[in-house]
Design a protein around this motif. Structure first.
Motif, mmCIF file in Angstrom:
data_model
loop_
_atom_site.group_PDB
_atom_site.id
_atom_site.type_symbol
_atom_site.label_atom_id
_atom_site.label_comp_id
_atom_site.label_asym_id
_atom_site.label_seq_id
_atom_site.Cartn_x
_atom_site.Cartn_y
_atom_site.Cartn_z
ATOM 1 N N ALA A 121 68.013 47.246 60.588
ATOM 2 C CA ALA A 121 69.506 47.458 60.776
ATOM 3 C C ALA A 121 70.370 46.599 61.824
ATOM 4 C CB ALA A 121 69.728 48.705 60.834
ATOM 5 N N GLU A 122 69.642 46.587 62.979
ATOM 6 C CA GLU A 122 70.034 45.673 64.448
ATOM 7 C C GLU A 122 70.227 44.380 63.919
ATOM 8 O OE1 GLU A 122 67.460 46.461 67.551
ATOM 9 O OE2 GLU A 122 67.751 48.601 67.561
ATOM 10 N N ARG A 123 69.293 43.868 63.298
ATOM 11 C CA ARG A 123 69.516 42.497 62.895
ATOM 12 C C ARG A 123 70.601 42.077 62.075
ATOM 13 N NH1 ARG A 123 65.107 39.210 64.480
ATOM 14 N NH2 ARG A 123 64.247 39.855 66.588
ATOM 15 N N LEU A 124 70.746 43.050 60.951
ATOM 16 C CA LEU A 124 71.891 42.894 59.829
ATOM 17 C C LEU A 124 73.100 42.911 60.624
ATOM 18 C CD1 LEU A 124 70.295 44.822 56.904
ATOM 19 C CD2 LEU A 124 70.645 42.351 57.248
ATOM 20 N N ALA A 125 73.093 43.932 61.462
ATOM 21 C CA ALA A 125 74.378 44.151 62.340
ATOM 22 C C ALA A 125 74.701 42.873 63.109
ATOM 23 C CB ALA A 125 74.343 45.205 63.018
ATOM 24 N N GLU A 126 73.711 42.399 63.694
ATOM 25 C CA GLU A 126 73.773 41.072 64.479
ATOM 26 C C GLU A 126 74.290 39.666 63.529
ATOM 27 O OE1 GLU A 126 71.197 39.515 67.347
ATOM 28 O OE2 GLU A 126 70.208 41.463 67.153
ATOM 29 N N ARG A 127 73.819 39.914 62.074
ATOM 30 C CA ARG A 127 73.984 38.913 61.400
ATOM 31 C C ARG A 127 75.564 38.951 60.932
ATOM 32 N NH1 ARG A 127 71.063 38.010 55.757
ATOM 33 N NH2 ARG A 127 72.589 39.745 55.000
ATOM 34 N N LEU A 128 76.182 40.253 60.593
ATOM 35 C CA LEU A 128 77.323 40.418 60.103
ATOM 36 C C LEU A 128 78.351 39.860 61.038
ATOM 37 C CD1 LEU A 128 77.259 43.755 58.299
ATOM 38 C CD2 LEU A 128 77.772 41.860 57.185
ATOM 39 N N GLU A 129 78.108 40.349 62.551
ATOM 40 C CA GLU A 129 79.141 39.935 63.466
ATOM 41 C C GLU A 129 79.127 38.340 63.527
ATOM 42 O OE1 GLU A 129 79.914 40.417 68.470
ATOM 43 O OE2 GLU A 129 78.480 41.891 67.383
ATOM 44 N N LEU A 130 77.880 37.751 63.597
ATOM 45 C CA LEU A 130 77.837 36.447 63.757
ATOM 46 C C LEU A 130 78.591 35.733 62.478
ATOM 47 C CD1 LEU A 130 74.355 35.692 64.914
ATOM 48 C CD2 LEU A 130 76.394 35.130 66.226
ATOM 49 N N GLN A 131 78.424 36.140 61.269
ATOM 50 C CA GLN A 131 79.228 35.634 60.201
ATOM 51 C C GLN A 131 80.752 35.865 60.327
ATOM 52 O OE1 GLN A 131 77.039 37.992 57.332
ATOM 53 N NE2 GLN A 131 75.716 36.090 56.435
#
Length: 205
Positions: A121-131
């Motif tokens: 979940a943390e990684r997915l949140a990071e990915r969304l922000e980076l996108q």
């Protein structure tokens, strides 16, 4: 284009225009160079964010290989809740800025899900922000590209059209006025000579 009047007033106007063009061009060219520097910084930042996203995706795949099995339903685990955008003025160009990205993690049972779902979940949140950051930075590059293109056109207009045209007009006017002045002197001399000849002829009679 208006026809060039061949007189001293036109010469004075062309000289004044040329002075204005030559005074304005350096500041315009300086702004062009500054915008190019801003564009290069924006491109570099976009590349860094793109690299960070690729690195995150690779590390996620390496540290959480169990995702490949597809046995766990993870769709909608993390979603964007709100995006806070701002604007900044860079050399007369309004650019978007990313103030904050808020993400929401769907509630799930800690007992029913594996322990690594929290990390995922943390990684997915990071990915969304980076996108989202990537999209904003790409828009910044696009706007700066357009600003550089427009100011380059203006610099070229002054440097390759307006200034050469003004200089050419000044040369034409100087040649025309010099020719007119010489012709006037010659006419005056001929008239004086003609009067002198007429005076001598009258005296002989």
């Amino acid at each position: 284009m208006a026809r060039l009047a061949l007189n001293k007033s036109a010469l004075s106007r062309e000289r004044e225009q040329l002075r204005n063009f030559e005074r304005f061009l350096p500041s315009l060219d300086l702004k062009r160079r500054q915008l190019i520097a801003e564009r290069e910084q924006a491109r570099a930042q976009l590349a860094r964010t793109g690299q960070a996203l690729q690195t995150l995706q690779r590390e996620t795949a390496e540290t959480l290989p169990m995702l490949a099995s597809g046995q766990l339903e993870l769709d909608g685990l993390v979603r964007v809740d709100a995006v806070d955008l701002g604007r900044e003025n860079r050399l007369g160009t309004l650019l978007p800025t990313l103030r904050q990205v808020r993400v929401k993690t769907r509630a799930y049972s800690l007992l029913a899900r594996p322990h690594w779902v929290d990390r995922l979940a943390e990684r997915l949140a990071e990915r969304l922000e980076l996108q989202i950051r990537l999209q904003v930075e790409a828009r910044r590059v696009e706007l700066l590209e357009r600003a550089v293109q427009l100011i380059t056109q203006r610099v070229n207009l002054f440097d390759k059209v307006l200034i050469p045209r003004a200089r050419n007009n000044i040369r034409r006017l100087q040649v025309h006025l010099a020719d007119a002045e010489r012709a006037a002197v010659i006419r005056a001399k001929l008239a004086k000579k003609s009067r002198a000849s007429a005076d001598r002829t009258g005296a002989l009679q």
